[in-house]
Write an enzyme that holds these catalytic residues in place. Structure first.
Site, PDB file in Angstrom:
ATOM      1  N   ASN B 149       0.802  -1.222   0.000  1.00  0.00           N
ATOM      2  CA  ASN B 149       0.000   0.000   0.000  1.00  0.00           C
ATOM      3  C   ASN B 149       0.834   1.271   0.000  1.00  0.00           C
ATOM      4  O   ASN B 149       0.357   2.317  -0.392  1.00  0.00           O
ATOM      5  CB  ASN B 149      -0.949  -0.009   1.204  1.00  0.00           C
ATOM      6  CG  ASN B 149      -0.221  -0.251   2.505  1.00  0.00           C
ATOM      7  OD1 ASN B 149       0.613  -1.149   2.609  1.00  0.00           O
ATOM      8  ND2 ASN B 149      -0.503   0.563   3.501  1.00  0.00           N
ATOM      9  N   GLN B 178      -4.933  -3.401  -2.288  1.00  0.00           N
ATOM     10  CA  GLN B 178      -4.362  -2.394  -3.189  1.00  0.00           C
ATOM     11  C   GLN B 178      -4.256  -2.883  -4.634  1.00  0.00           C
ATOM     12  O   GLN B 178      -4.124  -2.083  -5.545  1.00  0.00           O
ATOM     13  CB  GLN B 178      -2.971  -1.971  -2.697  1.00  0.00           C
ATOM     14  CG  GLN B 178      -2.999  -1.132  -1.433  1.00  0.00           C
ATOM     15  CD  GLN B 178      -3.639   0.244  -1.645  1.00  0.00           C
ATOM     16  OE1 GLN B 178      -3.795   0.722  -2.764  1.00  0.00           O
ATOM     17  NE2 GLN B 178      -4.027   0.880  -0.555  1.00  0.00           N
ATOM     18  N   HIS B 198     -13.881   0.394  -1.139  1.00  0.00           N
ATOM     19  CA  HIS B 198     -13.601   1.825  -1.359  1.00  0.00           C
ATOM     20  C   HIS B 198     -12.249   2.064  -2.014  1.00  0.00           C
ATOM     21  O   HIS B 198     -11.917   3.188  -2.365  1.00  0.00           O
ATOM     22  CB  HIS B 198     -13.773   2.624  -0.054  1.00  0.00           C
ATOM     23  CG  HIS B 198     -12.636   2.515   0.908  1.00  0.00           C
ATOM     24  ND1 HIS B 198     -11.653   3.463   0.999  1.00  0.00           N
ATOM     25  CD2 HIS B 198     -12.329   1.563   1.820  1.00  0.00           C
ATOM     26  CE1 HIS B 198     -10.784   3.112   1.946  1.00  0.00           C
ATOM     27  NE2 HIS B 198     -11.178   1.953   2.453  1.00  0.00           N
ATOM     28  N   THR B 234     -26.662  -8.010  10.049  1.00  0.00           N
ATOM     29  CA  THR B 234     -27.543  -7.776   8.901  1.00  0.00           C
ATOM     30  C   THR B 234     -26.730  -7.309   7.699  1.00  0.00           C
ATOM     31  O   THR B 234     -25.896  -6.416   7.807  1.00  0.00           O
ATOM     32  CB  THR B 234     -28.600  -6.716   9.263  1.00  0.00           C
ATOM     33  OG1 THR B 234     -29.360  -7.216  10.354  1.00  0.00           O
ATOM     34  CG2 THR B 234     -29.516  -6.436   8.086  1.00  0.00           C
ATOM     35  N   CYS B 321      -3.594   5.285   6.985  1.00  0.00           N
ATOM     36  CA  CYS B 321      -3.913   4.702   8.276  1.00  0.00           C
ATOM     37  C   CYS B 321      -2.841   5.014   9.310  1.00  0.00           C
ATOM     38  O   CYS B 321      -3.109   5.113  10.496  1.00  0.00           O
ATOM     39  CB  CYS B 321      -4.057   3.189   8.168  1.00  0.00           C
ATOM     40  SG  CYS B 321      -5.131   2.701   6.839  1.00  0.00           S
TER      41      CYS B 321
END
Lengths: 400, 378
Positions: B149, B178, B198, B234, B321
């Site tokens: 990454n 990635q 994402h 769910t 991150c």
């Protein structure tokens, strides 16, 4: 030289005498259905063999779909040469070379359908085998258990060579044995029964009894998913979904509890038989297996069967449950079948159904009820769904 | 705006976003509900699963939907560890993995597992021989990422997969967060594989753990047994459908614009290489087409990121991150990059939507920015 066509062997079909062209045409249709995703391929039917011209489609891609087509004994990807021993030898050498790695053994299996050819099968074996052996170091012959079995088939129009041979699904091509109606519940057995009849060339339409609100939309969808699985083995399939709630309620109301199951089955048979008549089918098919449940004793069958003289085919009648499960797993219906939705057979099951119902008794109980009107209504309101279904996917296609 | 931070996150495709909205308007039922609304949501979920599977070259039953890449990595590593600890308690990974792998492994170490963190070479690549040498009778899992990454370095996944094919008791997990949509990956000899929506223009909050049939895994989230019991909770049908659509679209873009993306990266690399004060950390060979990691000498990465931001260019220091922890990049450190150079590093990451014009504009902005900063810093 790459494999550019597939040689298909018919097996049982070849013995069908004057009906053979009917059989080969149906087989051609089944193969086209199974390979419909490959628009380039072309089929050529000969009296004892069928050739698939790959036209650039890789053999590996057609291999799996072909294994599911009924009526095929075995098949091999092949290369073709002229009826000329030098050409055969050259092609043979190239094929063996491609499949060879150190320590492998080989043999030649010649077959000569054109008896005019200069060499007989032994002669071909020797000419081709000797030629290849001389030119390949480390290759040895093993006639009993060779790693490479070089098939050489000499035919009028040419010679076909292959190092591969795959077993087919055997049976008879779809639709060569007429049409029958399958009572499809959603359990493990009935899809297997359908599959076995399809394997014998029977075209199947399915009938499912739907009892909302006692059975859910999921239970119905499950049956459609099962039927769709079966379409992989031949052709399209119609599913008749019969609204069955009113009849089941009436039976609950009027028939003593020990006999409700017998009466329910009789009503189903009657409805199925009427749909059969309308669809021009010749028999009914069920997934019954002797002694499995209360409705599947000989006494029950006698009482249920009495509603119609139509043949009721029960291909699983003498099979053990575990053997049925094994087939269900092979054909991919098992995992759908075990989804836990109630079907119309389980919801109204009495605590103690009669395992030895008497025909006279059930007739007597039913005599006080007018089922005819309800049955007519159920048939009129039956929904017919054509599978494989395009609709379910397109409903969301814009979203995906 | 020039958005060059696509490894942190991508802008959702309009089409994916509209799927998300439509699903939540029209098919908002709980897929487990018995009624029609539930059934519709369940079928949509199934169609999405089938589409994801077919794009990944596998079967629908091998797809577990998760809340994202971090959860999928945790499920792969801890789930395997829990389900297979009776066979052994040794795990092999490498030093430049994402924190969701490294920290999951460290947590397992606290519970008595042994973890080998293999080194990488100066290109950031681990060697298959090292993996082979680290295997023991106790080894139950090897976890190696596909594309790094921070640097874009591609790991020798197929080589390791081939090696592990002869070790049936060792599972192979690949973090492909990635790489997906940028560098093709064949899942054939891989047991577990992580994706994150994402990173390919889907929405945050959606990920996938691919799990090969027969691989034993313990669930981390217990509850209503959704996702075949491997991930209760769910289902996020809207996010899942949007992810399926985004994956379809990015695969189309990869086929159509793959060359262009690589060309933009090459252009940037060439321009940066032309500068005396720039050191490029992304390997020249064996790198993904969308990441370039470089240092401008004597300039703190953080300062450069903020200065470029003022001019409308968005980049990251290290990974998004870790960048707020102000620690030296462990990835670059593992590659042997000295601390002061590592602290200068920035990561530029592209999408198929970035153009040559943007790359040219960026180079100009960088040229203008560096001297102003260098003056102050010195």
């Amino acid at each position: 030289m790459n494999y550019d066509r597939v040689l298909v062997r018919y097996g049982e079909l070849s013995t069908k005498g004057r009906n053979r062209s009917l059989f080969t045409n149906k087989l051609k249709k089944s193969i086209m259905h199974a390979l419909r995703e490959f628009p380039n391929i072309r089929l050529q039917v000969r009296h004892d063999r069928l050739f698939i011209h790959l036209k650039g489609t890789p053999f590996e891609e057609v291999k799996e779909p072909l294994k599911q087509v009924f009526g095929i004994q075995s098949f091999s990807p092949v290369v073709r040469t002229e009826q000329n021993i030098e050409e055969i030898q050259a092609a043979a050498l190239e094929l063996v070379r491609k499949n060879f790695s150190k320590g492998k053994t080989f043999k030649v299996s010649a077959r000569r359908s054109d008896k005019q050819f200069e060499l007989d099968t032994n002669g071909i074996n020797q000419a081709v085998g000797g030629y290849v052996l001389q030119r390949m170091e480390g290759l040895t012959v093993d006639v009993k258990n060779p790693d490479i079995n070089l098939l050489v088939e000499v035919r009028k129009e040419g010679v076909y060579l292959s190092c591969e041979k795959y077993p087919g699904a055997t049976g008879l091509p779809a639709g060569t044995s007429g049409k029958a109606m399958l009572l499809l519940s959603g359990g493990i057995d009935s899809p297997v029964a359908g599959y076995m009849m399809m394997k014998r060339g029977v075209e199947i339409e399915a009938i499912h009894f739907h009892s909302p609100p006692y059975t859910s939309e999921r239970a119905k969808q499950k049956v459609l998913d099962l039927a769709e699985k079966l379409t992989a083995f031949g052709a399209k399939m119609k599913v008749h979904v019969v609204p069955f709630t009113a009849i089941q309620q009436k039976i609950q109301e009027k028939v003593p509890s020990g006999y409700t199951m017998t009466s329910t089955r009789r009503a189903m048979m009657e409805i199925a038989d009427e749909i059969r008549r309308k669809q021009g089918a010749l028999a009914l098919v069920t997934g019954e297996s002797l002694g499995q449940v209360a409705s599947q004793t000989l006494e029950s069958m006698l009482a249920i069967n009495a509603v119609t003289p139509t043949p009721i085919l029960r291909p699983l009648i003498a099979m053990d449950k575990l053997d049925i499960i094994e087939i269900a797993q092979q054909i991919g219906t098992h995992d759908i079948s075990i989804l836990p939705y109630e079907d119309c057979c389980t919801i109204f099951t009495p605590a103690a159904p009669k395992t030895r119902p008497k025909l006279e008794k059930v007739q007597q109980y039913e005599s006080s009820v007018n089922f005819e009107e309800l049955i007519k209504e159920a048939i009129e309101n039956t929904e017919v769904i054509q599978l494989p279904e395009e609709k379910a996917a397109s409903e969301f296609s814009e979203l995906l | 705006m020039i958005y060059f931070d696509n490894s942190a996150t991508t802008k959702p495709y309009k089409e994916a976003l509209s799927t998300y909205v439509k699903v939540n308007e029209q098919f908002f039922g709980n897929p487990s509900s018995l009624h029609h609304l539930g059934l519709q949501a369940e079928r949509l979920l199934f169609e999405s699963r089938k589409q994801m599977a077919s794009l990944l070259g596998t079967e629908a039953e091998n797809i577990i939907f998760t809340s994202g890449g971090t959860e999928a990595n945790n499920l792969a590593i801890k789930g395997t560890a829990l389900a297979n600890m009776h066979r052994g308690r040794h795990i092999i990974t490498q030093q430049t993995e994402h924190p969701s792998v490294i920290n999951a492994c460290q947590q397992l170490e606290e519970h008595g597992f042994r973890v080998s963190y293999l080194p990488v070479d100066s290109h950031g690549q681990v060697s298959a021989e090292d993996v082979a040498a680290a295997l023991t009778n106790e080894t139950i899992l090897v976890s190696i990422m596909h594309v790094n990454n921070e640097t874009g370095a591609i790991q020798p996944i197929q080589e390791i997969a081939k090696l592990l094919k002869n070790e049936p008791q060792v599972l192979f997990h690949v973090d492909d967060v990635q790489g997906r949509g940028k560098v093709p990956l064949n899942l054939e000899n891989i047991d577990l594989c992580t994706l994150s929506a994402h990173k390919f223009h889907g929405l945050k909050g959606n990920g996938v753990l691919y799990k090969k049939k027969g691989v034993k895994l313990s669930a981390l989230l217990s509850g209503g047994n959704q996702e075949s019991g491997f991930r209760s909770g769910t289902e996020n049908a809207g996010g899942v459908a949007a992810m399926a659509k985004a994956l379809r679209l990015i695969e189309e873009h990869r086929r159509e614009h793959g060359e262009r993306l690589r060309a933009v990266q090459q252009f940037l690399r060439k321009e940066l290489e032309g500068r005396q004060d720039v050191i490029i950390h992304t390997p020249r060979e064996g790198c993904a087409p969308h990441i370039l990691n470089f240092s401008v000498e004597r300039l703190k990465g953080e300062v450069l990121v903020h200065a470029l931001e003022e001019r409308g260019c968005y980049l990251s220091t290290t990974s998004a991150c870790s960048s707020r922890q102000k620690k030296t990049s462990t990835v670059l450190t593992a590659m042997g990059v000295p601390k002061e150079i590592a602290d200068s590093s920035v990561r530029l990451s592209l999408s198929y939507e970035n153009t040559r014009q943007e790359a040219e504009a960026f180079i100009q902005i960088l040229k203008d920015t560096i001297p102003t900063l260098a003056k102050v810093q010195r």
